[in-house]
Design a protein around this motif. Structure first.
Motif, PDB file in Angstrom:
ATOM      1  N   ASP A 121       0.859  -1.183   0.000  1.00 48.01           N
ATOM      2  CA  ASP A 121       0.000   0.000   0.000  1.00 48.01           C
ATOM      3  C   ASP A 121       0.894   1.232   0.000  1.00 48.01           C
ATOM      4  OD1 ASP A 121      -1.712   2.092   0.447  1.00 48.01           O
ATOM      5  OD2 ASP A 121      -2.802   1.162   2.093  1.00 48.01           O
ATOM      6  N   ASP A 122       0.901   1.960  -1.104  1.00 49.65           N
ATOM      7  CA  ASP A 122       1.798   3.100  -1.257  1.00 49.65           C
ATOM      8  C   ASP A 122       1.546   4.185  -0.227  1.00 49.65           C
ATOM      9  OD1 ASP A 122       1.994   5.985  -3.127  1.00 49.65           O
ATOM     10  OD2 ASP A 122       3.755   4.733  -2.850  1.00 49.65           O
ATOM     11  N   SER A 123       0.343   4.224   0.353  1.00 41.88           N
ATOM     12  CA  SER A 123       0.036   5.299   1.304  1.00 41.88           C
ATOM     13  C   SER A 123       0.796   5.144   2.616  1.00 41.88           C
ATOM     14  CB  SER A 123      -1.470   5.345   1.578  1.00 41.88           C
ATOM     15  OG  SER A 123      -1.907   4.190   2.270  1.00 41.88           O
ATOM     16  N   ILE A 124       1.236   3.939   2.957  1.00 41.57           N
ATOM     17  CA  ILE A 124       1.937   3.699   4.221  1.00 41.57           C
ATOM     18  C   ILE A 124       3.281   4.439   4.261  1.00 41.57           C
ATOM     19  CG2 ILE A 124       3.138   1.920   5.564  1.00 41.57           C
ATOM     20  CD1 ILE A 124       0.836   0.039   4.890  1.00 41.57           C
ATOM     21  N   THR A 165       0.403   6.213   8.188  1.00 37.10           N
ATOM     22  CA  THR A 165       1.737   5.948   7.638  1.00 37.10           C
ATOM     23  C   THR A 165       2.632   5.399   8.748  1.00 37.10           C
ATOM     24  OG1 THR A 165       2.683   8.116   8.175  1.00 37.10           O
ATOM     25  CG2 THR A 165       1.483   7.924   6.067  1.00 37.10           C
ATOM     26  N   ILE A 166       3.863   5.075   8.368  1.00 34.94           N
ATOM     27  CA  ILE A 166       4.823   4.634   9.383  1.00 34.94           C
ATOM     28  C   ILE A 166       5.199   5.765  10.330  1.00 34.94           C
ATOM     29  CG2 ILE A 166       5.761   2.654   8.125  1.00 34.94           C
ATOM     30  CD1 ILE A 166       8.104   4.473   7.239  1.00 34.94           C
ATOM     31  N   ALA A 167       4.844   7.006   9.993  1.00 33.11           N
ATOM     32  CA  ALA A 167       5.038   8.096  10.962  1.00 33.11           C
ATOM     33  C   ALA A 167       4.106   7.923  12.151  1.00 33.11           C
ATOM     34  CB  ALA A 167       4.802   9.446  10.297  1.00 33.11           C
ATOM     35  N   ILE A 197       7.427  12.332  -3.600  1.00 32.76           N
ATOM     36  CA  ILE A 197       8.556  12.889  -2.855  1.00 32.76           C
ATOM     37  C   ILE A 197       8.119  13.853  -1.753  1.00 32.76           C
ATOM     38  CG2 ILE A 197       8.999  14.768  -4.502  1.00 32.76           C
ATOM     39  CD1 ILE A 197      12.023  14.219  -3.986  1.00 32.76           C
ATOM     40  N   LYS A 198       7.070  14.646  -2.012  1.00 35.57           N
ATOM     41  CA  LYS A 198       6.633  15.612  -1.001  1.00 35.57           C
ATOM     42  C   LYS A 198       5.886  14.923   0.136  1.00 35.57           C
ATOM     43  CE  LYS A 198       6.546  19.598  -4.096  1.00 35.57           C
ATOM     44  NZ  LYS A 198       5.715  20.637  -4.753  1.00 35.57           N
ATOM     45  N   LYS A 199       5.039  13.975  -0.202  1.00 41.42           N
ATOM     46  CA  LYS A 199       4.321  13.239   0.845  1.00 41.42           C
ATOM     47  C   LYS A 199       5.292  12.442   1.709  1.00 41.42           C
ATOM     48  CE  LYS A 199      -0.055  12.823  -1.656  1.00 41.42           C
ATOM     49  NZ  LYS A 199      -1.025  11.896  -2.310  1.00 41.42           N
ATOM     50  N   ARG A 200       6.286  11.838   1.052  1.00 44.80           N
ATOM     51  CA  ARG A 200       7.297  11.087   1.809  1.00 44.80           C
ATOM     52  C   ARG A 200       8.104  12.018   2.708  1.00 44.80           C
ATOM     53  NH1 ARG A 200      11.142   6.048   0.303  1.00 44.80           N
ATOM     54  NH2 ARG A 200       9.063   5.197  -0.039  1.00 44.80           N
ATOM     55  N   ALA A 201       8.403  13.204   2.216  1.00 43.83           N
ATOM     56  CA  ALA A 201       9.163  14.170   3.017  1.00 43.83           C
ATOM     57  C   ALA A 201       8.421  14.521   4.304  1.00 43.83           C
ATOM     58  CB  ALA A 201       9.437  15.428   2.202  1.00 43.83           C
ATOM     59  N   ILE A 202       7.096  14.648   4.228  1.00 44.81           N
ATOM     60  CA  ILE A 202       6.302  14.938   5.433  1.00 44.81           C
ATOM     61  C   ILE A 202       6.365  13.773   6.404  1.00 44.81           C
ATOM     62  CG2 ILE A 202       3.979  15.372   6.308  1.00 44.81           C
ATOM     63  CD1 ILE A 202       5.244  17.790   4.997  1.00 44.81           C
TER      64      ILE A 202
END
Length: 216
Positions: A82-85, A157-159, A90-95
């Motif tokens: 699941d890509d949302s995790i 997410t993993i955050a 790049i911007k979503k991952r940065a957050i």
């Protein structure tokens, strides 16, 4: 998929971070307990695996990785469906990364400043300046959650698993969250995540260690 080993101790917040990330991703684990109280992390066998003598450590078919947030990212990248995790954007991952860095550089540091002297029987009360400092950082976390269901946006997410597992010990010790309504709402959401009960068990051990030495 062959089983992946996770060297783990339930009272360790970082170990719980790695475990909960694996549960969120859905990857099978073989749990290997390293009892920190018995100093098993200093055994010759474990030092060969992790010279830093800490938990968690991941062994994925001979690929050894320590540091809980690195483990969380690796598991999400390699095994996540699941890509949302852990978003590829790049911007979503940065957050997501920023939230995890906020935990390890700020929340965790301030939590440990409070809890570790109490756990190791150096202090028996929480100093007011440390309480205020930690609450100031919780206010930031509460702000992140003001317009979002999860700490990094609309999706878990993993955050989320990182911050929840990291902070679960001090929350289990009974930290007053009455001033943080968004954190309270988020914690209810976290109770539905995979691995929640396992994390809660380890957090209780940590919380009980804190409460045991607090002056009543």
């Amino acid at each position: 998929m062959s089983s992946i080993k996770l060297y783990y101790y339930p009272a360790s917040g970082p170990a719980r971070i790695a475990l909960m990330a694996a549960r969120l991703v859905g990857v099978p684990l073989q749990i290997e307990i390293v009892d920190l109280m018995k100093r098993e992390q200093f055994s010759e066998a474990y030092l060969k695996i992790n010279p830093q003598h800490c938990v968690p450590t991941l062994d994925d078919d001979g690929f050894i990785l320590s540091e809980s947030r690195a483990i969380a990212c690796y598991l999400a990248d390699k095994y996540g469906t699941d890509d949302s995790i852990y978003p590829k954007d790049i911007k979503k991952r940065a957050i997501v990364n920023q939230r995890m860095y906020f935990d390890c550089s700020t929340l965790l540091v301030k939590m440990r400043a409070i809890c570790h002297p109490i756990i190791f029987n150096i202090e028996n009360e929480i100093k007011e300046n440390l309480r205020d400092d930690f609450n100031a950082s919780l206010s930031v976390l509460d702000k992140y959650l003001e317009n979002n269901e999860w700490v990094a946006g609309e999706h878990v997410t993993i955050a989320d698993t990182t911050i929840f597992a990291s902070m679960s010990g001090i929350f289990a010790a009974g930290w007053d969250l009455s001033y943080f309504p968004n954190i309270q709402r988020w914690l209810k959401n976290c109770s539905n995540l995979p691995g929640y009960e396992e994390i809660k068990e380890g957090a209780k051990i940590y919380g009980d260690l804190v409460k045991k030495n607090l002056k009543q």
